[in-house]
Design a protein around this motif. Structure first.
Motif, PDB file in Angstrom:
ATOM      1  N   MET A   1      -6.763 -12.950   0.540  1.00 48.14           N
ATOM      2  CA  MET A   1      -8.056 -12.354   0.823  1.00 48.14           C
ATOM      3  C   MET A   1      -8.342 -11.267  -0.195  1.00 48.14           C
ATOM      4  SD  MET A   1      -9.640 -10.950   4.400  1.00 48.14           S
ATOM      5  CE  MET A   1      -9.117 -12.421   5.255  1.00 48.14           C
TER       6      MET A   1
ATOM      7  N   GLU B   1     -13.930  -9.579   0.244  1.00 47.50           N
ATOM      8  CA  GLU B   1     -13.860 -10.141   1.595  1.00 47.50           C
ATOM      9  C   GLU B   1     -13.374  -9.087   2.589  1.00 47.50           C
ATOM     10  OE1 GLU B   1     -13.547 -13.628  -1.177  1.00 47.50           O
ATOM     11  OE2 GLU B   1     -12.587 -11.675  -1.093  1.00 47.50           O
TER      12      GLU B   1
ATOM     13  N   LYS C   1     -16.209  -6.696   3.325  1.00 47.53           N
ATOM     14  CA  LYS C   1     -17.239  -7.293   4.176  1.00 47.53           C
ATOM     15  C   LYS C   1     -16.747  -7.393   5.621  1.00 47.53           C
ATOM     16  CE  LYS C   1     -21.205  -9.117   5.029  1.00 47.53           C
ATOM     17  NZ  LYS C   1     -22.423  -8.313   4.951  1.00 47.53           N
TER      18      LYS C   1
ATOM     19  N   PHE D   1     -11.891 -16.912   7.270  1.00 47.95           N
ATOM     20  CA  PHE D   1     -12.827 -16.488   6.230  1.00 47.95           C
ATOM     21  C   PHE D   1     -12.135 -16.049   4.936  1.00 47.95           C
ATOM     22  CE2 PHE D   1     -15.481 -16.140   9.965  1.00 47.95           C
ATOM     23  CZ  PHE D   1     -16.710 -16.585   9.510  1.00 47.95           C
TER      24      PHE D   1
ATOM     25  N   ASN E   1     -11.041 -15.709   1.425  1.00 46.19           N
ATOM     26  CA  ASN E   1     -11.647 -16.199   0.185  1.00 46.19           C
ATOM     27  C   ASN E   1     -12.990 -16.887   0.389  1.00 46.19           C
ATOM     28  OD1 ASN E   1      -9.749 -15.225  -1.649  1.00 46.19           O
ATOM     29  ND2 ASN E   1      -8.384 -16.939  -1.207  1.00 46.19           N
ATOM     30  N   ASP E   2     -13.726 -16.505   1.402  1.00 45.82           N
ATOM     31  CA  ASP E   2     -15.048 -17.087   1.627  1.00 45.82           C
ATOM     32  C   ASP E   2     -16.074 -15.974   1.845  1.00 45.82           C
ATOM     33  OD1 ASP E   2     -17.244 -18.659   2.115  1.00 45.82           O
ATOM     34  OD2 ASP E   2     -16.356 -19.766   3.777  1.00 45.82           O
ATOM     35  N   LEU E   3     -16.341 -15.237   0.789  1.00 45.26           N
ATOM     36  CA  LEU E   3     -17.323 -14.159   0.861  1.00 45.26           C
ATOM     37  C   LEU E   3     -18.699 -14.698   1.238  1.00 45.26           C
ATOM     38  CD1 LEU E   3     -17.890 -11.152   0.555  1.00 45.26           C
ATOM     39  CD2 LEU E   3     -18.328 -11.563  -1.881  1.00 45.26           C
TER      40      LEU E   3
ATOM     41  N   LEU F   1     -18.788 -15.107   4.925  1.00 46.76           N
ATOM     42  CA  LEU F   1     -18.865 -13.790   5.576  1.00 46.76           C
ATOM     43  C   LEU F   1     -20.277 -13.218   5.506  1.00 46.76           C
ATOM     44  CD1 LEU F   1     -15.520 -12.255   4.321  1.00 46.76           C
ATOM     45  CD2 LEU F   1     -16.142 -12.621   6.728  1.00 46.76           C
TER      46      LEU F   1
END
Length: 146
Positions: free
Chosen positions: A17, A21, A24, A57, A59-61, A64
């Motif tokens: 992460m 991320e 957020k 979540f 590595n999925d900005l 998010l």
């Protein structure tokens, strides 16, 4: 800065992460979700918790960034349609205890269910509106369980 997942264990400390991320998630945990939870209490007349699988979540900005609008806003709008009177509010408060949100990688992995007092939504948040359930779909799933 300690961040916690749905099991109340720390997240964001591993290399999977990134900083953006983690920032957020902190914003969502400290600002957005308290506001949405207060809004839920106002709509339903009782306490209902949002519970997020933060690990989903990693590595999925992009996901998010769309979590609040695609799930919280939509769920609150669906509940506004149900809780128009005391009968609706009582039905929701008697049955709905928490809302579990999980990020999934594709539209094929999406699902929504309402069992055992838990509304569970697996959405592909990074797909934006293609990866969400509509207010109407959420309302219909909730109504079927009330």
């Amino acid at each position: 800065m300690a961040l916690y997942n749905a099991s109340n264990t720390p997240v964001g400390e591993d290399e999977d992460m990134g900083l953006l991320e983690r920032r957020k998630i902190k914003e969502l945990q400290d600002v957005t979700f308290p506001e949405r939870t207060a809004e839920l209490a106002e709509i339903c007349g009782g306490k209902i918790a949002y519970d997020v699988d933060w690990d989903s979540f990693a590595n999925d900005l992009e996901g998010l960034n769309f979590l609040d609008n695609l799930s919280c806003h939509r769920t609150n709008m669906a509940l506004r349609q149900i809780c128009v009177d005391d009968m609706g509010k009582d039905a929701v408060c008697d049955v709905l205890a928490r809302i579990l949100l999980k990020n999934v990688p594709s539209k094929a992995d999406m699902r929504i269910s309402f069992e055992g007092g838990v509304l569970e939504m697996h959405c592909a948040y990074a797909l934006r509106t293609d990866g969400m359930f509509s207010d109407t779909e959420i309302r219909d799933v909730l109504l079927a369980g009330l």
